[in-house]
Write a protein that holds these residues in place. Structure first.
Motif, PDB file in Angstrom:
ATOM      1  N   THR A  77       0.848  -1.187   0.000  1.00 15.97           N
ATOM      2  CA  THR A  77       0.000   0.000   0.000  1.00 15.97           C
ATOM      3  C   THR A  77       0.885   1.238   0.000  1.00 15.97           C
ATOM      4  O   THR A  77       1.711   1.425   0.878  1.00 15.97           O
ATOM      5  N   HIS A 106      -2.390  -0.238  -8.662  1.00 15.01           N
ATOM      6  CA  HIS A 106      -3.704  -0.807  -8.390  1.00 15.01           C
ATOM      7  C   HIS A 106      -4.480   0.181  -7.530  1.00 15.01           C
ATOM      8  O   HIS A 106      -3.926   0.753  -6.593  1.00 15.01           O
ATOM      9  N   ARG A 164      -7.763   0.429  -5.053  1.00 13.78           N
ATOM     10  CA  ARG A 164      -8.655  -0.444  -4.289  1.00 13.78           C
ATOM     11  C   ARG A 164      -9.637   0.414  -3.514  1.00 13.78           C
ATOM     12  O   ARG A 164      -9.253   1.384  -2.857  1.00 13.78           O
ATOM     13  N   THR A 204     -13.942  -5.791  -1.186  1.00 10.27           N
ATOM     14  CA  THR A 204     -12.890  -5.058  -1.885  1.00 10.27           C
ATOM     15  C   THR A 204     -13.156  -5.073  -3.380  1.00 10.27           C
ATOM     16  O   THR A 204     -13.477  -6.123  -3.936  1.00 10.27           O
ATOM     17  N   SER A 213     -11.097  -3.806  -6.885  1.00 15.72           N
ATOM     18  CA  SER A 213      -9.789  -3.324  -7.347  1.00 15.72           C
ATOM     19  C   SER A 213      -9.798  -3.149  -8.851  1.00 15.72           C
ATOM     20  O   SER A 213     -10.453  -3.890  -9.561  1.00 15.72           O
ATOM     21  N   GLU A 214      -9.002  -2.190  -9.301  1.00 16.02           N
ATOM     22  CA  GLU A 214      -8.780  -1.959 -10.731  1.00 16.02           C
ATOM     23  C   GLU A 214      -7.301  -1.708 -10.936  1.00 16.02           C
ATOM     24  O   GLU A 214      -6.659  -1.073 -10.101  1.00 16.02           O
ATOM     25  N   ASP A 215      -6.764  -2.188 -12.046  1.00 13.78           N
ATOM     26  CA  ASP A 215      -5.354  -1.977 -12.391  1.00 13.78           C
ATOM     27  C   ASP A 215      -5.249  -0.868 -13.438  1.00 13.78           C
ATOM     28  O   ASP A 215      -6.088  -0.797 -14.342  1.00 13.78           O
TER      29      ASP A 215
END
Length: 120
Positions: free
Chosen positions: A72, A104, A106, A113, A115-117
Motif C-alpha cells: 500500500t 492498483h 482499491r 474489496t 480493485s482496478e489496475d
C-alpha cells in the motif's frame, strides 16, 4: 445499484459501469480516475470516490493505491460524525508516478474489496 467508474486519459473520456451495490451493501459509489501528462514528463493521477446516490460516503470506506508488489503506497478512509454516520462527501488521492508505472486502485469497506489496475 450501479457504481460508475469514470476514467479520463489525456483528452479522451471513457466510462465503465460496474455493479457494486450488493458487494458494498446499500452503498453505491463513484470512482473517478483522471490520468494527465505533466510538464515535467511525469504523469498526474487524481483518484476520487463519491457517493453515487447518497449525500455522504459510508464511514470506514477506504481508497488505496497499491504498487505492483501489493504494498500500500497511499490510503485514505472516509470519516464518521459523532453519531457514527459518514461525514465525507468525497475522498481523494493525488500522486505523480513516472510514465508506464503500473498501480492498483482499491476501494474497500468491511470485508468487501473492489480493485482496478492502471498504467500511468
Amino acid at each position: 445499484m450501479i457504481a460508475l467508474i469514470h476514467i479520463s486519459i489525456l483528452q479522451r473520456r471513457k466510462v465503465r459501469l460496474i455493479d457494486l451495490g450488493m458487494q458494498l451493501g446499500n452503498h453505491a459509489v463513484t470512482l473517478v480516475v483522471a490520468i494527465m501528462p505533466k510538464a515535467d514528463g511525469r504523469i498526474g493521477v487524481f483518484l476520487q470516490v463519491q457517493p453515487h446516490s447518497e449525500t455522504t460516503l459510508p464511514s470506514g470506506l477506504k481508497l488505496s493505491v497499491l504498487l505492483e508488489s501489493g504494498e500500500t503506497r497511499l490510503e485514505i478512509e472516509a470519516r464518521s460524525d459523532s453519531s457514527g454516520r459518514g461525514k465525507d462527501k468525497s475522498i481523494d488521492l493525488r500522486f505523480s508516478p513516472p510514465p508506464g508505472t503500473c498501480f492498483h486502485v482499491r476501494v474497500m469497506r468491511d470485508n468487501v474489496t473492489v480493485s482496478e489496475d492502471f498504467v500511468a
